[in-house]
Design a protein around this motif. Structure first.
Motif, PDB file in Angstrom:
ATOM      1  N   ASP A   9     -37.439 -24.998  41.090  1.00 48.48           N
ATOM      2  CA  ASP A   9     -37.808 -25.945  42.134  1.00 48.48           C
ATOM      3  C   ASP A   9     -37.150 -25.568  43.474  1.00 48.48           C
ATOM      4  OD1 ASP A   9     -39.355 -28.265  42.470  1.00 48.48           O
ATOM      5  OD2 ASP A   9     -37.520 -29.479  42.626  1.00 48.48           O
ATOM      6  N   GLN A  12     -38.446 -22.060  44.783  1.00 46.04           N
ATOM      7  CA  GLN A  12     -39.816 -22.079  45.313  1.00 46.04           C
ATOM      8  C   GLN A  12     -39.839 -22.713  46.702  1.00 46.04           C
ATOM      9  OE1 GLN A  12     -41.899 -23.933  42.008  1.00 46.04           O
ATOM     10  NE2 GLN A  12     -42.699 -21.962  41.339  1.00 46.04           N
ATOM     11  N   ASN A  15     -38.238 -20.313  49.178  1.00 42.88           N
ATOM     12  CA  ASN A  15     -39.099 -19.173  49.485  1.00 42.88           C
ATOM     13  C   ASN A  15     -40.200 -19.540  50.470  1.00 42.88           C
ATOM     14  OD1 ASN A  15     -39.375 -16.428  49.244  1.00 42.88           O
ATOM     15  ND2 ASN A  15     -40.776 -16.542  47.533  1.00 42.88           N
ATOM     16  N   GLN A  16     -40.629 -20.797  50.496  1.00 42.83           N
ATOM     17  CA  GLN A  16     -41.605 -21.210  51.513  1.00 42.83           C
ATOM     18  C   GLN A  16     -40.985 -21.058  52.905  1.00 42.83           C
ATOM     19  OE1 GLN A  16     -42.869 -25.200  50.480  1.00 42.83           O
ATOM     20  NE2 GLN A  16     -44.568 -24.411  49.294  1.00 42.83           N
ATOM     21  N   ASN A  56     -38.478 -14.144  44.541  1.00 37.00           N
ATOM     22  CA  ASN A  56     -39.588 -14.088  43.586  1.00 37.00           C
ATOM     23  C   ASN A  56     -39.194 -13.397  42.287  1.00 37.00           C
ATOM     24  OD1 ASN A  56     -41.688 -15.601  44.731  1.00 37.00           O
ATOM     25  ND2 ASN A  56     -42.277 -13.927  46.080  1.00 37.00           N
ATOM     26  N   LEU A  59     -37.176 -15.876  40.431  1.00 35.44           N
ATOM     27  CA  LEU A  59     -38.086 -16.894  39.875  1.00 35.44           C
ATOM     28  C   LEU A  59     -38.734 -16.389  38.591  1.00 35.44           C
ATOM     29  CD1 LEU A  59     -39.807 -18.327  43.074  1.00 35.44           C
ATOM     30  CD2 LEU A  59     -38.675 -19.679  41.297  1.00 35.44           C
ATOM     31  N   GLY A  64     -40.185 -19.014  36.297  1.00 36.33           N
ATOM     32  CA  GLY A  64     -40.962 -19.714  37.324  1.00 36.33           C
ATOM     33  C   GLY A  64     -42.079 -18.848  37.863  1.00 36.33           C
ATOM     34  N   THR A  66     -44.068 -17.230  41.118  1.00 38.40           N
ATOM     35  CA  THR A  66     -43.643 -16.799  42.454  1.00 38.40           C
ATOM     36  C   THR A  66     -44.301 -17.676  43.512  1.00 38.40           C
ATOM     37  OG1 THR A  66     -45.391 -15.161  42.545  1.00 38.40           O
ATOM     38  CG2 THR A  66     -43.258 -14.423  41.698  1.00 38.40           C
ATOM     39  N   GLU A  67     -43.695 -17.702  44.691  1.00 39.86           N
ATOM     40  CA  GLU A  67     -44.141 -18.568  45.780  1.00 39.86           C
ATOM     41  C   GLU A  67     -44.548 -17.708  46.965  1.00 39.86           C
ATOM     42  OE1 GLU A  67     -45.558 -21.234  47.598  1.00 39.86           O
ATOM     43  OE2 GLU A  67     -44.464 -22.140  45.941  1.00 39.86           O
TER      44      GLU A  67
END
Length: 150
Positions: A9, A12, A15-16, A56, A59, A64, A66-67
């Motif tokens: 969480d 991600q 990474n945005q 990533n 993640l 997770g 990737t974002e």
């Protein structure tokens, strides 16, 4: 929520912001008229891509996805930058100031991620702290560029 879910969480979301940073510096590199600034912004694009790649791969390693997206706020900000640059005539000082604002925003994202330090795997904390230090150094260099533009 287990620790991996929390880490996924946090990463991600972080990474945005890193993806916003990539787009922001690509934008700045196109707008600047100063070759030294352009070169620096391109270096920051590459650094940000490296950050995104680290996030990533972390993640992926903890299960997770990737974002690749950016934040809504980042899209709005870049749109506002376009309007402002059209009106003010793209002077270097306001471009540098915009980048400082973006980097301060990145600092907030790193600090938010580190608020969950206790819930994150140690390698995640180390990576986030390392990226945060690089962002701080960028902030300092941008402030020097701003002072030089005065």
């Amino acid at each position: 929520m287990n620790n991996n879910e929390k880490a996924i969480d946090v990463l991600q979301e972080l990474n945005q912001f890193v993806n916003d940073r990539i787009e922001g510096y690509e934008h700045a590199a196109k707008l600047t008229k100063d070759p030294a600034h352009q070169s620096y912004y391109k270096d920051l694009v590459n650094q940000s891509r490296q950050f995104s790649s680290e996030i990533n791969s972390t993640l992926s390693s903890i299960g997770g996805s990737t974002e690749k997206g950016t934040t809504a706020k980042g899209k709005i900000y870049r749109g506002w930058m376009d309007v402002k640059n059209t009106v003010t005539g793209r002077d270097e000082e306001s471009l540098v100031k915009s980048n400082i604002y973006g980097e301060e925003w990145a600092q907030k994202a790193y600090n938010d991620a580190l608020e969950h330090k206790a819930e994150l795997p140690p390698q995640v904390v180390q990576m986030v702290e390392k990226q945060k230090q690089s962002s701080l150094a960028t902030c300092e260099r941008l402030r020097q560029m701003e002072n030089a533009a005065d």
